[in-house]
Design an enzyme around this catalytic site. Structure first.
Site, PDB file in Angstrom:
ATOM      1  N   PHE A 252       0.690  -1.400  -0.030  1.00  0.00           N
ATOM      2  CA  PHE A 252      -0.347  -0.098   0.243  1.00  0.00           C
ATOM      3  C   PHE A 252       0.900   1.015   0.047  1.00  0.00           C
ATOM      4  CE2 PHE A 252      -4.185   0.934   0.899  1.00  0.00           C
ATOM      5  CZ  PHE A 252      -5.146  -0.328   0.185  1.00  0.00           C
TER       6      PHE A 252
ATOM      7  N   GLN B  50      -6.951  14.766   3.795  1.00  0.00           N
ATOM      8  CA  GLN B  50      -6.991  13.774   2.385  1.00  0.00           C
ATOM      9  C   GLN B  50      -7.571  13.540   1.554  1.00  0.00           C
ATOM     10  OE1 GLN B  50      -6.580   9.134   2.558  1.00  0.00           O
ATOM     11  NE2 GLN B  50      -4.176   9.945   3.379  1.00  0.00           N
TER      12      GLN B  50
ATOM     13  N   LEU C 217     -14.498   5.707  -5.360  1.00  0.00           N
ATOM     14  CA  LEU C 217     -13.015   4.798  -4.966  1.00  0.00           C
ATOM     15  C   LEU C 217     -12.515   3.971  -6.160  1.00  0.00           C
ATOM     16  CD1 LEU C 217     -10.670   6.014  -3.514  1.00  0.00           C
ATOM     17  CD2 LEU C 217     -11.413   3.876  -1.741  1.00  0.00           C
TER      18      LEU C 217
ATOM     19  N   GLU D 149      -6.425   2.166  -3.955  1.00  0.00           N
ATOM     20  CA  GLU D 149      -5.189   1.446  -3.727  1.00  0.00           C
ATOM     21  C   GLU D 149      -4.624   0.589  -3.963  1.00  0.00           C
ATOM     22  OE1 GLU D 149      -3.333   5.334  -1.268  1.00  0.00           O
ATOM     23  OE2 GLU D 149      -1.885   3.572  -0.185  1.00  0.00           O
TER      24      GLU D 149
ATOM     25  N   ARG E  92      -2.670  10.492   6.022  1.00  0.00           N
ATOM     26  CA  ARG E  92      -3.050   9.370   6.748  1.00  0.00           C
ATOM     27  C   ARG E  92      -2.662   8.296   5.753  1.00  0.00           C
ATOM     28  NH1 ARG E  92      -7.567   4.987   5.680  1.00  0.00           N
ATOM     29  NH2 ARG E  92      -7.570   6.284   3.678  1.00  0.00           N
TER      30      ARG E  92
ATOM     31  N   ARG F 265      -0.067   9.253  -0.753  1.00  0.00           N
ATOM     32  CA  ARG F 265      -1.717   9.917  -1.309  1.00  0.00           C
ATOM     33  C   ARG F 265      -1.538  11.752  -1.205  1.00  0.00           C
ATOM     34  NH1 ARG F 265      -6.191   7.163   1.392  1.00  0.00           N
ATOM     35  NH2 ARG F 265      -5.513   4.423   0.431  1.00  0.00           N
TER      36      ARG F 265
ATOM     37  N   HIS G 146      -7.900  11.196  -2.011  1.00  0.00           N
ATOM     38  CA  HIS G 146      -7.885  10.287  -2.710  1.00  0.00           C
ATOM     39  C   HIS G 146      -6.983  10.066  -4.156  1.00  0.00           C
ATOM     40  CE1 HIS G 146      -6.844   6.002  -3.199  1.00  0.00           C
ATOM     41  NE2 HIS G 146      -7.260   5.409  -2.689  1.00  0.00           N
TER      42      HIS G 146
ATOM     43  N   HIS H 148     -11.245  12.093   0.592  1.00  0.00           N
ATOM     44  CA  HIS H 148     -11.141  10.909   0.870  1.00  0.00           C
ATOM     45  C   HIS H 148     -11.515  11.039   2.937  1.00  0.00           C
ATOM     46  CE1 HIS H 148     -11.482   6.775   0.684  1.00  0.00           C
ATOM     47  NE2 HIS H 148     -10.042   6.568   1.867  1.00  0.00           N
TER      48      HIS H 148
HETATM   49  C1  LIG Z   1     -14.846   4.428  -0.040  1.00  0.00           C
HETATM   50  C2  LIG Z   1     -13.977   4.265   1.535  1.00  0.00           C
HETATM   51  C3  LIG Z   1     -12.928   3.213   1.077  1.00  0.00           C
HETATM   52  C4  LIG Z   1     -12.220   3.263   1.968  1.00  0.00           C
HETATM   53  N1  LIG Z   1     -11.268   2.151   2.335  1.00  0.00           N
HETATM   54  C5  LIG Z   1     -10.635   1.696   3.147  1.00  0.00           C
HETATM   55  C6  LIG Z   1      -9.549   0.719   2.793  1.00  0.00           C
HETATM   56  O1  LIG Z   1      -9.395  -0.208   2.405  1.00  0.00           O
HETATM   57  N2  LIG Z   1      -8.653   1.078   3.907  1.00  0.00           N
HETATM   58  C7  LIG Z   1      -9.099   1.199   4.965  1.00  0.00           C
HETATM   59  O2  LIG Z   1      -7.810   1.341   6.314  1.00  0.00           O
HETATM   60  N3  LIG Z   1      -9.108   2.861   5.606  1.00  0.00           N
HETATM   61  C8  LIG Z   1     -10.736   3.129   4.137  1.00  0.00           C
HETATM   62  N4  LIG Z   1     -11.248   3.962   4.149  1.00  0.00           N
HETATM   63  C9  LIG Z   1     -11.719   5.119   5.493  1.00  0.00           C
HETATM   64  C10 LIG Z   1     -12.296   3.695   6.707  1.00  0.00           C
HETATM   65  O3  LIG Z   1     -12.730   3.131   6.101  1.00  0.00           O
HETATM   66  C11 LIG Z   1     -13.275   4.507   7.357  1.00  0.00           C
HETATM   67  O4  LIG Z   1     -12.236   5.709   8.250  1.00  0.00           O
HETATM   68  C12 LIG Z   1     -13.848   4.285   8.701  1.00  0.00           C
HETATM   69  O5  LIG Z   1     -14.876   3.289   7.742  1.00  0.00           O
HETATM   70  C13 LIG Z   1     -14.739   4.701   9.390  1.00  0.00           C
HETATM   71  O6  LIG Z   1     -15.097   4.159  10.210  1.00  0.00           O
HETATM   72  P1  LIG Z   1     -16.075   4.932  11.556  1.00  0.00           P
HETATM   73  O7  LIG Z   1     -16.019   3.695  12.253  1.00  0.00           O
HETATM   74  O8  LIG Z   1     -15.055   6.219  12.512  1.00  0.00           O
HETATM   75  O9  LIG Z   1     -17.456   5.472  11.231  1.00  0.00           O
HETATM   76  P2  LIG Z   1     -18.138   4.942   9.786  1.00  0.00           P
HETATM   77  O10 LIG Z   1     -18.066   3.307   9.071  1.00  0.00           O
HETATM   78  O11 LIG Z   1     -18.397   5.862   8.623  1.00  0.00           O
HETATM   79  O12 LIG Z   1     -20.469   4.976  11.181  1.00  0.00           O
HETATM   80  C14 LIG Z   1     -20.399   5.906  11.421  1.00  0.00           C
HETATM   81  C15 LIG Z   1     -21.256   5.684  12.528  1.00  0.00           C
HETATM   82  O13 LIG Z   1     -21.634   6.919  13.131  1.00  0.00           O
HETATM   83  C16 LIG Z   1     -22.595   6.638  13.091  1.00  0.00           C
HETATM   84  N5  LIG Z   1     -23.898   8.370  13.391  1.00  0.00           N
HETATM   85  C17 LIG Z   1     -23.100   9.592  12.940  1.00  0.00           C
HETATM   86  N6  LIG Z   1     -24.067  11.076  13.065  1.00  0.00           N
HETATM   87  C18 LIG Z   1     -25.110   9.988  13.803  1.00  0.00           C
HETATM   88  C19 LIG Z   1     -26.251  10.552  14.857  1.00  0.00           C
HETATM   89  N7  LIG Z   1     -26.108  12.428  14.288  1.00  0.00           N
HETATM   90  N8  LIG Z   1     -26.409   9.921  15.454  1.00  0.00           N
HETATM   91  C20 LIG Z   1     -26.546   8.572  15.104  1.00  0.00           C
HETATM   92  N9  LIG Z   1     -25.348   8.285  14.951  1.00  0.00           N
HETATM   93  C21 LIG Z   1     -24.726   8.815  13.776  1.00  0.00           C
HETATM   94  C22 LIG Z   1     -23.809   6.289  11.411  1.00  0.00           C
HETATM   95  O14 LIG Z   1     -25.257   6.127  11.319  1.00  0.00           O
HETATM   96  C23 LIG Z   1     -22.640   4.926  11.311  1.00  0.00           C
HETATM   97  O15 LIG Z   1     -23.188   3.560  11.889  1.00  0.00           O
HETATM   98  C24 LIG Z   1     -12.728   4.241   3.187  1.00  0.00           C
HETATM   99  C25 LIG Z   1     -13.217   4.965   3.256  1.00  0.00           C
HETATM  100  C26 LIG Z   1     -14.117   5.490   2.264  1.00  0.00           C
HETATM  101  C27 LIG Z   1     -14.854   6.282   2.735  1.00  0.00           C
END
Ligand SMILES: Cc1cc2nc3c(=O)[nH]c(=O)nc-3n(C[C@H](O)[C@H](O)[C@H](O)COP(=O)(O)OP(=O)(O)OC[C@H]3O[C@@H](n4cnc5c(N)ncnc54)[C@H](O)[C@@H]3O)c2cc1C
Length: 579
Positions: A117, A231, A243, A246, A388, A285, A233, A353
């Site tokens: 990566f 960031q 997306l 990578e 990141r 990135r 991407h 991203h």
């Molecule tokens: C397309 C894409 C591909 C990616 N690929 C990778 C990868 O391959 N490797 C890597 O390391 N990272 C990757 N990332 C980054 C990584 O996936 C994210 O940073 C990570 O999944 C975020 O997880 P989280 O649990 O913090 O939040 P999220 O998974 O975004 O979850 C947020 C939660 O909060 C809840 N929520 C938000 N606001 C409220 C509210 N006001 N009231 C109640 N609930 C609320 C939502 O319902 C949800 O359940 C990628 C990101 C994207 C967008």
């Protein structure tokens, strides 16, 4: 006002929230836990992650390597105590995922496979084809479901933290089905609400990524840390922003300009041959996205109906490898760009991203407000610094989701009493605020969609890949004007059940505030570091800015202060790739 009492309230059902929930269910079975999520947990953005999750597992790799890659990737702005903790705990977390059923891709001999990566000196990214987030979230959700102590509030939207006597003791949340607001009280609260990519118009982020938890903590007096670091991407599909992971470059994909030339060699990312990690397409990135802008300025990109692009060429990998390692990339390219990457290169351009900044926490996920914790993308625990590294985030959710759960459980045990009546009164006030400000309001001539679009455009113009003092100043004035106009916003939908317009207006209110913290932090940082590149201050300035920005909310503009970066074993150096 209905109310519910718990020991710990988790806001968010993505990777970080579910990891925290499992830890509480498993290690603290007597505690009553609420998991509140504005969408069903499986629709959280984590499900969209494609490429993989980093952790040292192979004998030719080392913890030292992973630490160093992350420190230099962060342009020395990551806290090194946090990075060391992360790297040490990462392998155990991914092995635990395996035991819970995560189908990691494997080598022919049965061992877990890892792929290269960007910005990493060796392959250390575990993956489940190119649907890693999907498999990880399924694994976490099915594991979490077995704990009886977890109560699920799916499709409930948190609008406010309930804070009494300086201590966070729950949340006010709207049940989307009925439109009724409830007080969900807890001795400790963990924010796991994800990122804020929807500040910008062109993003890989799902529509729900509106920085809610960042705003909630900011409003409660916690600083938003390092918000200026956003960031891009380098490889999103023009138009949709979908997306192209990578992993496509990790598996050997190359980037070429309109002449078929691998232009990255002109931007300090190395000669194309011999192949090296941390070079060319496997550079970090921020550098790749900046190279795109410069290539565009030279007129060497291609034109598409959705702006300039370069080519991501996978043809030399062959159909068998693409089908085995990158099936989703093929599917997405065919469906959303009309291109089959087996036969044609894919047009791509940089896309917003990930937000490196977020709620200021310590290494246990604790904020300065007692009882309030944060983990995952909404938190800035200072793992990622100014840039990141891809695949560190999925692992970050696990390591720090678990740690935050521990700290919150301990706090709940030591601070059992809840100021229930006062908290319920606060929730009633919140219900009345929302009703009078939006549901019952007469007059008002601004529309949610218009303001959101203007905010998006302003953020892109002022705080894109390259920034300037003038541009940022203009964006700061612009966002202040938008906040004024927001007072005149009016809804067309005044109903209670599933009022999505109401949710959009609340999200817009959050975005305006955290966007303002981002712009002001960027304006004050008169240096270039990682993803924050200033055309009027092109050098990194460790003397003045080897520091975290801390944005505090005030009635007027945010107040920006600074906090030292923790350096343990890697003193600042020049950030070199391609050698
Ligand atoms: C397309 C894409 C591909 C990616 N690929 C990778 C990868 O391959 N490797 C890597 O390391 N990272 C990757 N990332 C980054 C990584 O996936 C994210 O940073 C990570 O999944 C975020 O997880 P989280 O649990 O913090 O939040 P999220 O998974 O975004 O979850 C947020 C939660 O909060 C809840 N929520 C938000 N606001 C409220 C509210 N006001 N009231 C109640 N609930 C609320 C939502 O319902 C949800 O359940 C990628 C990101 C994207 C967008």
């Amino acid at each position: 006002m209905e109310s519910h009492e718990y020991d710990v309230v988790i806001v968010g059902g993505g990777g970080a929230g579910l990891r925290a929930a499992i830890e509480l269910g498993e290690s603290f079975p007597k505690l009553r836990i609420a998991v509140v999520s504005k969408v069903y947990p499986m629709r959280s953005h984590t499900v969209a992650a494609e490429g993989g999750a980093a952790a040292v597992i192979k004998s030719n790799d080392s913890l030292e390597n992973h630490c160093h890659d992350t420190v230099s990737g962060s342009d020395w702005l990551g806290d090194q105590d946090v990075i060391e903790t992360f790297v040490k705990e990462a392998p155990d977390e991914l092995i635990r995922m395996e035991h819970w059923g995560c189908p990691w891709s494997r080598e022919p001999n049965g061992q877990v496979a890892v792929r290269p990566f960007g910005g990493m000196v060796i392959e250390r990214t575990w993956f489940a084809a190119d649907k890693t987030g999907f498999h990880m979230l399924h694994t976490l959700y099915q594991t979490a479901l077995k704990f009886q102590s977890l109560k699920w509030y799916d499709e409930w939207f948190v609008t406010k933290l309930l804070v009494d006597n300086g201590r966070c003791q729950g949340v006010a949340a709207i049940e989307l089905l009925t439109g009724q607001l409830h007080a969900i009280l807890g001795k400790a609260v963990i924010l796991c609400t994800g990122g804020a990519g929807r500040l910008f118009p062109f993003t890989t982020n799902g529509a729900i990524k509106t920085g809610d938890g960042m705003f909630l903590a900011y409003q409660a007096g916690v600083a938003l840390k390092d918000m200026e670091f956003v960031q891009y991407h380098p490889t999103g599909l023009p138009g949709s922003g979908i997306l192209i992971t990578e992993a496509a470059r990790g598996e050997g994909g190359i980037l070429t300009n309109k002449d078929g030339y691998r232009y990255l060699q002109d931007y300090g990312l190395g000669p194309p041959e011999p192949f090296r990690k941390r070079a060319m397409e496997l550079g970090p990135r921020d550098r790749l996205s900046q190279a795109f802008v410069q290539e565009e300025a030279k007129g060497r990109t291609i034109s598409t109906p959705f702006g300039s692009a370069v080519y991501l060429d996978l043809r030399h990998l062959g159909e068998a490898t693409i089908n085995k390692k990158l099936p989703f990339v093929r599917e997405l390219s065919k469906n959303y760009a009309g291109i089959d990457p087996v036969y044609k290169p894919i047009p791509v351009r940089p896309v917003i991203h990930y937000v490196m900044g977020g709620v200021d926490t310590d290494v246990e996920g604790a904020t300065v407000v007692p009882g309030l914790y944060a983990a995952g993308e909404c938190a800035c625990i200072s793992l990622n610094g100014a840039n990141r590294l891809g695949s560190n985030s999925l692992t970050e959710l696990l390591v720090f989701g678990r740690r935050a759960a521990h700290a919150a459980a301990q706090f709940a045990a030591e601070n059992p009493a809840l100021a229930s009546e006062k908290l319920k009164a606060q929730a009633s006030d919140e219900q009345e605020r929302i009703a009078s400000q939006f549901i019952r309001k007469q007059g008002g001539n601004e529309r949610v969609a218009t303001l959101r679009l203007e905010l998006n455009r302003l953020m892109e113009a002022g705080a894109g890949i390259y920034r300037s003092g003038d541009g940022l100043q203009k964006a700061c004035s612009g966002i202040a004007a938008l906040k004024d106009r927001f007072r005149n916003v009016a809804l067309d939908d005044r109903s209670l059940s599933y009022n999505t317009e109401l949710i959009s207006v609340l999200e817009l209110e959050f975005l305006l505030d955290i966007g303002q913290s981002l712009l002001h932090s960027a304006l004050c940082r008169t240096e270039s570091r990682g993803s924050h590149q200033r055309t009027d201050h092109t050098a990194r300035d460790d003397q003045k800015f080897l520091k975290h920005s801390m944005a505090y909310r005030t009635d007027a503009e945010p107040r920006i202060e600074y906090k030292d970066v923790v350096i343990t074993r890697w003193p600042p150096k020049e950030r070199v790739y391609g050698k």
